[in-house]
Scaffold this active site. Structure first.
Site, PDB file in Angstrom:
ATOM      1  N   ASP A  32       0.751  -1.111  -0.007  1.00 24.30           N
ATOM      2  CA  ASP A  32       0.077   0.063  -0.033  1.00 24.30           C
ATOM      3  C   ASP A  32       0.935   1.359   0.012  1.00 24.30           C
ATOM      4  O   ASP A  32       1.837   1.327   0.691  1.00 24.30           O
ATOM      5  CB  ASP A  32      -0.792  -0.084   1.324  1.00 24.30           C
ATOM      6  CG  ASP A  32      -2.241   0.774   1.192  1.00 24.30           C
ATOM      7  OD1 ASP A  32      -3.124   0.310   1.316  1.00 24.30           O
ATOM      8  OD2 ASP A  32      -1.918   2.020   0.986  1.00 24.30           O
ATOM      9  N   SER A  37      -4.834   6.368   3.088  1.00 22.21           N
ATOM     10  CA  SER A  37      -4.756   5.652   4.279  1.00 22.21           C
ATOM     11  C   SER A  37      -3.886   6.030   5.166  1.00 22.21           C
ATOM     12  O   SER A  37      -2.633   6.521   4.758  1.00 22.21           O
ATOM     13  CB  SER A  37      -4.995   3.879   3.958  1.00 22.21           C
ATOM     14  OG  SER A  37      -3.743   3.651   3.281  1.00 22.21           O
ATOM     15  N   LYS A  86     -10.471   5.781  -5.829  1.00 18.27           N
ATOM     16  CA  LYS A  86     -12.024   5.321  -5.917  1.00 18.27           C
ATOM     17  C   LYS A  86     -13.087   6.743  -5.958  1.00 18.27           C
ATOM     18  O   LYS A  86     -14.069   5.965  -5.699  1.00 18.27           O
ATOM     19  CB  LYS A  86     -12.339   4.382  -4.867  1.00 18.27           C
ATOM     20  CG  LYS A  86     -12.088   5.085  -3.424  1.00 18.27           C
ATOM     21  CD  LYS A  86     -12.655   4.267  -2.315  1.00 18.27           C
ATOM     22  CE  LYS A  86     -12.695   5.031  -0.890  1.00 18.27           C
ATOM     23  NZ  LYS A  86     -13.537   4.295  -0.016  1.00 18.27           N
ATOM     24  N   SER A 126     -17.050  -3.730  -8.990  1.00 21.14           N
ATOM     25  CA  SER A 126     -18.072  -2.797  -8.429  1.00 21.14           C
ATOM     26  C   SER A 126     -19.467  -2.932  -9.344  1.00 21.14           C
ATOM     27  O   SER A 126     -19.481  -3.136 -10.179  1.00 21.14           O
ATOM     28  CB  SER A 126     -17.783  -1.411  -8.471  1.00 21.14           C
ATOM     29  OG  SER A 126     -18.933  -0.442  -8.232  1.00 21.14           O
ATOM     30  N   TYR A 151     -13.733   6.515 -13.314  1.00 21.05           N
ATOM     31  CA  TYR A 151     -13.516   5.608 -12.345  1.00 21.05           C
ATOM     32  C   TYR A 151     -14.355   4.281 -12.571  1.00 21.05           C
ATOM     33  O   TYR A 151     -13.721   3.221 -12.594  1.00 21.05           O
ATOM     34  CB  TYR A 151     -14.078   5.891 -10.810  1.00 21.05           C
ATOM     35  CG  TYR A 151     -14.301   5.090 -10.019  1.00 21.05           C
ATOM     36  CD1 TYR A 151     -13.068   4.279  -9.156  1.00 21.05           C
ATOM     37  CD2 TYR A 151     -15.628   4.477  -9.471  1.00 21.05           C
ATOM     38  CE1 TYR A 151     -13.355   3.303  -8.287  1.00 21.05           C
ATOM     39  CE2 TYR A 151     -15.664   3.330  -8.627  1.00 21.05           C
ATOM     40  CZ  TYR A 151     -14.545   2.818  -8.018  1.00 21.05           C
ATOM     41  OH  TYR A 151     -14.559   1.800  -7.349  1.00 21.05           O
ATOM     42  N   LYS A 155     -13.074  -0.078 -13.696  1.00 17.94           N
ATOM     43  CA  LYS A 155     -13.523  -1.228 -13.343  1.00 17.94           C
ATOM     44  C   LYS A 155     -13.926  -2.181 -14.548  1.00 17.94           C
ATOM     45  O   LYS A 155     -13.522  -3.220 -14.618  1.00 17.94           O
ATOM     46  CB  LYS A 155     -14.703  -1.012 -12.380  1.00 17.94           C
ATOM     47  CG  LYS A 155     -14.292  -0.256 -10.961  1.00 17.94           C
ATOM     48  CD  LYS A 155     -13.263  -1.246 -10.249  1.00 17.94           C
ATOM     49  CE  LYS A 155     -12.882  -0.235  -9.048  1.00 17.94           C
ATOM     50  NZ  LYS A 155     -11.550  -1.113  -8.641  1.00 17.94           N
ATOM     51  N   ASN A 201     -19.507   9.488   0.627  1.00 17.46           N
ATOM     52  CA  ASN A 201     -20.394   8.443   0.750  1.00 17.46           C
ATOM     53  C   ASN A 201     -21.588   8.491   2.039  1.00 17.46           C
ATOM     54  O   ASN A 201     -21.144   9.387   2.836  1.00 17.46           O
ATOM     55  CB  ASN A 201     -19.604   7.162   0.846  1.00 17.46           C
ATOM     56  CG  ASN A 201     -18.756   6.890  -0.192  1.00 17.46           C
ATOM     57  OD1 ASN A 201     -17.668   6.732  -0.092  1.00 17.46           O
ATOM     58  ND2 ASN A 201     -19.513   6.524  -1.375  1.00 17.46           N
TER      59      ASN A 201
END
Ligand code: NAD
Ligand code: UFG
Length: 342
Positions: A32, A37, A86, A126, A151, A155, A201
């Site tokens: 990562d 993150s 994302k 997704s 995005y 996918k 979100n």
């Protein structure tokens, strides 16, 4: 003990999946670059599992670094590929960032898998590949449409790249998991979703509003053709979702796949409206939420939820956690994370 590489394993879904694999006795190698993150997540993983995954702070697009890591772990049996950018809105503004990271990164990972002989990959796809399906619930055989955003397009293209690659390399097998809407946190509240800045979100926006970081939640549209007028999604508990990766890897390692590249919907099989989510949050946490209805958000589909019978029958996986317990886990995580409200 099988060794598994997990790219993006410090992220939201990745960290919960790392926990599942460690608890099931796998040796886990995380790659990562911490672009979305924080390293503190690793401590949460270690506290929950009492185990230490191997961690590389590295970019999946870096050819030399990834090659080195793969050479050091040539006994790896499978790879779970989460690492990607994302944010749907950002992808419209910066499409090349998304094609470079999500497509370039995948190509580099697949190249090294072939070189070293890592023969199994589970890919994070997704439900966005279905757009607004004409028939609900949506099955894996529903048409794949032209995505609304770069995005979403990454996918769709990633699934195609994986199909072409497994077709050209008979040892390589793949499973793409098409996630619906992952929400919630680990029941320990030691790991959860850590959005940077203003959350896009629904669930993080709800918990941040309830804890006082945001003034109110804006509900995007109540004029949809749904029972209460608000949009419907299939909200899947993140730990249940994490377990699906374990089932997928075991299916690959046990040579049970019927095709070189299989696809599974990972949801609950039930759709909930935005207002239903707000009600579930208020009921299970006892918190009153300040919200206001506003206009629709550009690019949102009206309603989508999964037919999960294929995952149940073939993968042997099924969502287990109730919506109430899931939203409560998001709230417990928010409280612990911000440490401001009891
Ligand atoms: P996340 O951003 O929390 O996790 C992704 C992790 O990948 C982060 O830790 C980030 O630092 C890392 N990463 C990104 N680019 C990297 C790079 N070039 N090299 C190394 N590491 C890199 O996202 P998430 O919600 O956990 O999503 C995981 C995967 O699931 C993504 O592929 C995402 O597209 C997919 N997905 C997510 C959702 C969702 O709603 N969260 C829905 C469907 C699919
Ligand atoms: N919503 C609000 N207010 C908010 C945030 C969201 O009303 O502040 C609504 C949205 O309009 C939508 C629902 O809550 O109706 C869910 O929205 P999310 O942003 O939580 O999730 P999306 O379904 O829009 O998108 C998610 C991921 C995408 C992924 C998609 C399909 O964020 O990355 O699921 O997998 F592509």
């Amino acid at each position: 003990m099988h060794k598994i590489i997990i790219t993006g394993g410090i992220g939201y879904i990745g960290s919960h999946t790392v926990v599942e694999f460690l608890e099931s006795g796998y040796e886990v190698v995380i790659i990562d670059n911490l672009s979305n993150s924080e390293l503190s997540v690793l401590e949460g993983i270690e506290k929950i599992t009492n185990k230490k995954p191997i961690f590389y702070e590295a970019d999946i697009c870096d050819e030399n670094e990834i090659k080195n890591i793969f050479h050091q772990h040539s006994d790896t049996k499978a790879l779970v590929h989460f690492a990607a950018s994302k944010a749907v809105g950002e992808s419209v503004e910066k499409p090349l960032k998304y094609y470079k990271n999500n497509i370039g990164g995948l190509v580099n990972i697949l190249t090294n898998m072939l070189e070293i002989g890592v023969n199994n990959i589970v890919f994070s796809s997704s439900c966005t590949v279905y757009g607004q399906p004409k028939i609900l619930p949506v099955t894996e055989r529903s048409p794949i449409i032209k995505p609304e955003s770069p995005y979403g397009n990454t996918k769709k293209i990633s699934e195609e790249i994986i199909t072409d690659t497994v077709n050209a390399n008979e040892n390589l097998k793949a499973i793409s998991l098409r996630y619906f809407n992952p929400i919630g946190a680990h029941p320990s509240a030691l790991i959860g979703e850590l959005p940077i800045g203003l959350p896009n979100n629904l669930l993080p926006f709800i918990t941040q509003t309830a804890i006082g970081l945001r003034e109110k939640l804006l509900v995007f549209g109540n004029d949809y053709n749904t029972p209460d007028g608000t949009a419907i999604r299939d909200y899947i508990n993140v730990c249940d979702l994490a377990k699906a990766h374990l089932f997928a890897v075991e299916r690959l390692l046990d040579n049970k796949s019927n095709f070189n590249h299989e696809f599974f919907n990972i949801g609950t099989g039930k759709g909930n409206s935005v207002l239903e989510i707000i009600k579930a949050f208020e009921k299970s946490t006892g918190q009153k939420l300040n919200y206001e209805i506003t206009s629709r958000r550009f690019g949102d589909v009206e309603q989508v939820w999964a037919d999960t019978s294929f995952a149940e029958k073939i993968l042997g996986w099924k969502a287990e956690t109730s919506l109430e317990d899931t939203v409560k886990s998001a709230w417990d995580w928010e409280k612990k994370n911000r440490g401001r409200v009891e």
